[in-house]
Structures are given as structure tokens and as C-alpha cells.
Design an enzyme around this catalytic site. Structure first.
Site, PDB file in Angstrom:
ATOM      1  N   ASP A   1       0.852  -1.201   0.000  1.00  0.00           N
ATOM      2  CA  ASP A   1       0.000   0.000   0.000  1.00  0.00           C
ATOM      3  C   ASP A   1       0.880   1.241   0.000  1.00  0.00           C
ATOM      4  OD1 ASP A   1      -2.419  -1.461   0.078  1.00  0.00           O
ATOM      5  OD2 ASP A   1      -2.188  -1.768   2.230  1.00  0.00           O
TER       6      ASP A   1
ATOM      7  N   LYS B   1       0.067  -7.856  -2.681  1.00  0.00           N
ATOM      8  CA  LYS B   1      -1.290  -7.338  -2.846  1.00  0.00           C
ATOM      9  C   LYS B   1      -1.241  -5.875  -3.243  1.00  0.00           C
ATOM     10  CE  LYS B   1      -4.212  -6.415   0.735  1.00  0.00           C
ATOM     11  NZ  LYS B   1      -4.931  -5.194   0.413  1.00  0.00           N
TER      12      LYS B   1
ATOM     13  N   ASP C   1      -6.578  -6.287  -4.863  1.00  0.00           N
ATOM     14  CA  ASP C   1      -7.578  -6.088  -3.800  1.00  0.00           C
ATOM     15  C   ASP C   1      -8.256  -4.738  -3.986  1.00  0.00           C
ATOM     16  OD1 ASP C   1      -9.032  -6.347  -1.460  1.00  0.00           O
ATOM     17  OD2 ASP C   1      -7.379  -5.699  -0.171  1.00  0.00           O
TER      18      ASP C   1
ATOM     19  N   LYS D   1     -11.541  -4.387  -4.006  1.00  0.00           N
ATOM     20  CA  LYS D   1     -12.810  -4.405  -3.262  1.00  0.00           C
ATOM     21  C   LYS D   1     -13.924  -3.812  -4.114  1.00  0.00           C
ATOM     22  CE  LYS D   1     -10.612  -4.124   1.283  1.00  0.00           C
ATOM     23  NZ  LYS D   1      -9.198  -4.060   0.909  1.00  0.00           N
TER      24      LYS D   1
ATOM     25  N   ASP E   1     -20.153  -2.538  -7.207  1.00  0.00           N
ATOM     26  CA  ASP E   1     -20.916  -1.747  -8.171  1.00  0.00           C
ATOM     27  C   ASP E   1     -21.968  -2.669  -8.784  1.00  0.00           C
ATOM     28  OD1 ASP E   1     -21.623   0.262 -10.104  1.00  0.00           O
ATOM     29  OD2 ASP E   1     -19.587   1.072  -9.963  1.00  0.00           O
ATOM     30  N   ILE E   2     -22.643  -2.212  -9.800  1.00  0.00           N
ATOM     31  CA  ILE E   2     -23.665  -3.064 -10.411  1.00  0.00           C
ATOM     32  C   ILE E   2     -22.985  -4.215 -11.155  1.00  0.00           C
ATOM     33  CG2 ILE E   2     -25.353  -1.180 -10.578  1.00  0.00           C
ATOM     34  CD1 ILE E   2     -24.644  -1.009 -13.582  1.00  0.00           C
ATOM     35  N   PRO E   3     -23.711  -5.321 -11.355  1.00  0.00           N
ATOM     36  CA  PRO E   3     -23.091  -6.517 -11.927  1.00  0.00           C
ATOM     37  C   PRO E   3     -22.333  -6.256 -13.231  1.00  0.00           C
ATOM     38  CG  PRO E   3     -25.285  -7.043 -11.129  1.00  0.00           C
ATOM     39  CD  PRO E   3     -25.128  -5.566 -10.964  1.00  0.00           C
TER      40      PRO E   3
ATOM     41  N   THR F   1     -11.592  -5.014   8.400  1.00  0.00           N
ATOM     42  CA  THR F   1     -10.983  -5.238   9.725  1.00  0.00           C
ATOM     43  C   THR F   1     -10.784  -3.937  10.498  1.00  0.00           C
ATOM     44  OG1 THR F   1      -8.912  -5.381   8.513  1.00  0.00           O
ATOM     45  CG2 THR F   1      -9.830  -7.430   9.309  1.00  0.00           C
TER      46      THR F   1
ATOM     47  N   ARG G   1       1.722  -2.744   6.526  1.00  0.00           N
ATOM     48  CA  ARG G   1       2.666  -1.816   7.145  1.00  0.00           C
ATOM     49  C   ARG G   1       3.713  -2.441   8.054  1.00  0.00           C
ATOM     50  NH1 ARG G   1      -2.297   1.941   8.519  1.00  0.00           N
ATOM     51  NH2 ARG G   1      -3.166  -0.149   8.505  1.00  0.00           N
TER      52      ARG G   1
HETATM   53  O1  C5P Z   1      -0.945  -2.336   6.712  1.00  0.00           O
HETATM   54  P1  C5P Z   1      -1.905  -3.401   7.122  1.00  0.00           P
HETATM   55  O2  C5P Z   1      -1.216  -4.692   7.562  1.00  0.00           O
HETATM   56  O3  C5P Z   1      -2.932  -2.926   8.097  1.00  0.00           O
HETATM   57  O4  C5P Z   1      -2.655  -3.767   5.756  1.00  0.00           O
HETATM   58  C1  C5P Z   1      -3.788  -4.591   5.693  1.00  0.00           C
HETATM   59  C2  C5P Z   1      -4.242  -4.695   4.277  1.00  0.00           C
HETATM   60  O5  C5P Z   1      -5.383  -5.528   4.208  1.00  0.00           O
HETATM   61  C3  C5P Z   1      -4.609  -3.383   3.619  1.00  0.00           C
HETATM   62  O6  C5P Z   1      -4.120  -3.475   2.285  1.00  0.00           O
HETATM   63  C4  C5P Z   1      -6.116  -3.360   3.620  1.00  0.00           C
HETATM   64  O7  C5P Z   1      -6.636  -2.718   2.474  1.00  0.00           O
HETATM   65  C5  C5P Z   1      -6.444  -4.840   3.563  1.00  0.00           C
HETATM   66  N1  C5P Z   1      -7.743  -5.248   4.109  1.00  0.00           N
HETATM   67  C6  C5P Z   1      -8.133  -5.008   5.410  1.00  0.00           C
HETATM   68  N2  C5P Z   1      -9.364  -5.419   5.847  1.00  0.00           N
HETATM   69  C7  C5P Z   1     -10.188  -6.089   5.030  1.00  0.00           C
HETATM   70  C8  C5P Z   1      -9.795  -6.357   3.714  1.00  0.00           C
HETATM   71  C9  C5P Z   1      -8.552  -5.944   3.292  1.00  0.00           C
HETATM   72  O8  C5P Z   1      -7.346  -4.426   6.179  1.00  0.00           O
HETATM   73  N3  C5P Z   1     -11.345  -6.544   5.464  1.00  0.00           N
END
Ligand code: C5P
Length: 242
Positions: A13, A35, A62, A64, A67-69, A126, A217
Site C-alpha cells: 500500500d 497485494k 484487492d 474491493k 458496483d452493479i453486476p 478489519t 505496514r
Molecule cells: O498495513 P496493514 O497490515 O494494516 O494492511 C492490511 C491490508 O489488508 C490493507 O491493504 C487493507 O486494504 C487490507 N484489508 C483489510 N481489511 C479487510 C480487507 C482488506 O485491512 N477486510
């Protein structure tokens, strides 16, 4: 799914292509899957997926999608063309959208003669705790919402879901052994949580039945990403690269 050959996924990221590729270069041979999320994608465009694929990584796109199908299906085709090996859609986009995503992934990979990417559902981010889940208006707490969204995702043809490690054991029990469970929010003891709310250690996540652990991170913000990755592997009870 049994634990993946290399269960660690590093989330790149970052907003600068040069820095991202420099970190990727140091991680070459150290991790199988990286990712790309919205940050890198919007700064660098889809070519970053191809650059990483050419470096030999499996790339998890990733984005995420929600949107519409028809729109999601078009985006999934684009991601297959750029070499994505895994991708995400929001389960809250609904059954028809998820079916369209899986259909597009299958159709486009068949057309190109490549392996179909894993299409995974994002359940509850999360970063959301129970209070945030209630504020959105979902009826259960975070854990209940994850379970019901995950069930809908699998019913709609997804191969697995993304959720916090804290829900992984319940998910494994309810989805069975075939479903792929990807858990972000992985933190070492004593490490900062940043914006994550539902975190777990690498060993907790694997012990709870996760197939993949997403670590961002703790690796990318480290002065020594390879050493940080090794620390995660050790904490997970994994040695070296599988
Ligand atoms: O830096 P960190 O370890 O927090 O990164 C977690 C990664 O997982 C990020 O790229 C975030 O977009 C992704 N993610 C998340 N929670 C989700 C789905 C994906 O943190 N439910």
C-alpha cells in the site's frame, strides 16, 4: 483449502511506483504473493499489476469492487487481462454482482487460456469494530455480520472470503475446508495497530484456520522489510519461504 504453499501476502500500500518496486525487488524470492490495493492502483494504474507479475509474483488485486453486476464484470475482465491471480469484491454488492464477477473471471481466463483467479468476498473491513458496524446499520455485531456475509458470498460462487482472524475459526467451521480464508489485520505483539480494529497475531490467524495472512505496514513501513517478513514468518511458526 489446506494452508496455501506460502500463506503470507504482503500488501504493497504505497503511492510511489519507484519505492513500491524497490520494496518488491527486496521481497523477490521471499514471498509468493503481493497485494495491490486502491492506493497503489490509483497512483500507478493497472500496469503495476503487470510489472509485479513479470517480476514473478502472484498478484492479489484487492480493489474491493462494489458496483452493479455489469460494471463489476467489466472490471474483473480487466483485472484478469492484467494478470491478477486473486481479486476481491464486496459481498454487500449482492448475489447477482458476485455471480457476475465469478462468471467474468471464469469466462475471461478461459478465453485467455490462463488460470482463473481466486474471487474473494470482503465481508466486514478489519478496521470496523462493533460500534462502527452498528452505525452502518447492520443488524448483528461484526462477527455475526462476517458469518452471514461469508455464507452469502460462498453461495454466490465466491471461492473464499476476507475477514479478520478473530472470525476465522467460526468461518472455517461454517464454510468448511474448501473455502479460502484470507485474514488481514495481522500484527506482532507490541506492534502498532494503526487504523486496524480487529487484529490478531500470525500464529493466532493460522491457528484459527486462515489460509492466507495479509501483512502490510509491519513489513512495508519497516526499515528492513525482509527482516520484518522473517519475523512474521517466525511468529507464524513458518520457516523461510515454502
Ligand atoms: O498495513 P496493514 O497490515 O494494516 O494492511 C492490511 C491490508 O489488508 C490493507 O491493504 C487493507 O486494504 C487490507 N484489508 C483489510 N481489511 C479487510 C480487507 C482488506 O485491512 N477486510
Amino acid at each position: 483449502m489446506a494452508v496455501a504453499p506460502d500463506p503470507i501476502i504482503v500488501a504493497l500500500d504505497l503511492d510511489g511506483r519507484e519505492r513500491l518496486l524497490r520494496i518488491a525487488e527486496t521481497l523477490r524470492g521471499e514471498v509468493e504473493t503481493v497485494k495491490i490495493g486502491l492506493e497503489a492502483y490509483t497512483h500507478m494504474g493497472p500496469e503495476i499489476l503487470m510489472a509485479l507479475t513479470e517480476m514473478g509474483f502472484q498478484v492479489f488485486a484487492d480493489l474491493k469492487l462494489n458496483d452493479i453486476p455489469n460494471t463489476v464484470s467489466g472490471a474483473v475482465k480487466g483485472l484478469v487481462q492484467k494478470g491478477a491471480g486473486m481479486l476481491t469484491v464486496h459481498v454487500s454488492g449482492g448475489r447477482r454482482m458476485m455471480e457476475a464477477a465469478v462468471g467474468a473471471a471464469k469466462g475471461e481466463s478461459d478465453r485467455l487460456g490462463v488460470t482463473m483467479p481466486l474471487v474473494l468476498g470482503v465481508t466486514v473491513l478489519t478496521s470496523l469494530d462493533d460500534a462502527a458496524v452498528a452505525e452502518i446499520g447492520w443488524s448483528g455485531n461484526a462477527a455475526d455480520t462476517v458469518l452471514s456475509l461469508a455464507g452469502l458470498g460462498l453461495e454466490s460462487g465466491l471461492q473464499g472470503v476476507v475477514a479478520s482472524a478473530r472470525e476465522a475459526a467460526d468461518l472455517r467451521a461454517s464454510l468448511g475446508t474448501q473455502a479460502v480464508i484470507v485474514t488481514p489485520g495481522i500484527r506482532l505483539q507490541g506492534g502498532g495497530h494503526q487504523d486496524q480494529a480487529r487484529t490478531a497475531s500470525p500464529a493466532e490467524a493460522l491457528g484459527a484456520g486462515a489460509d492466507y495472512l495479509v501483512v502490510g505496514r509491519p513489513v512495508t513501513a519497516s526499515a528492513d522489510p525482509v527482516a520484518a517478513l522473517h519475523e512474521i514468518r517466525t511468529a507464524a511458526g513458518l520457516r523461510g519461504r515454502a
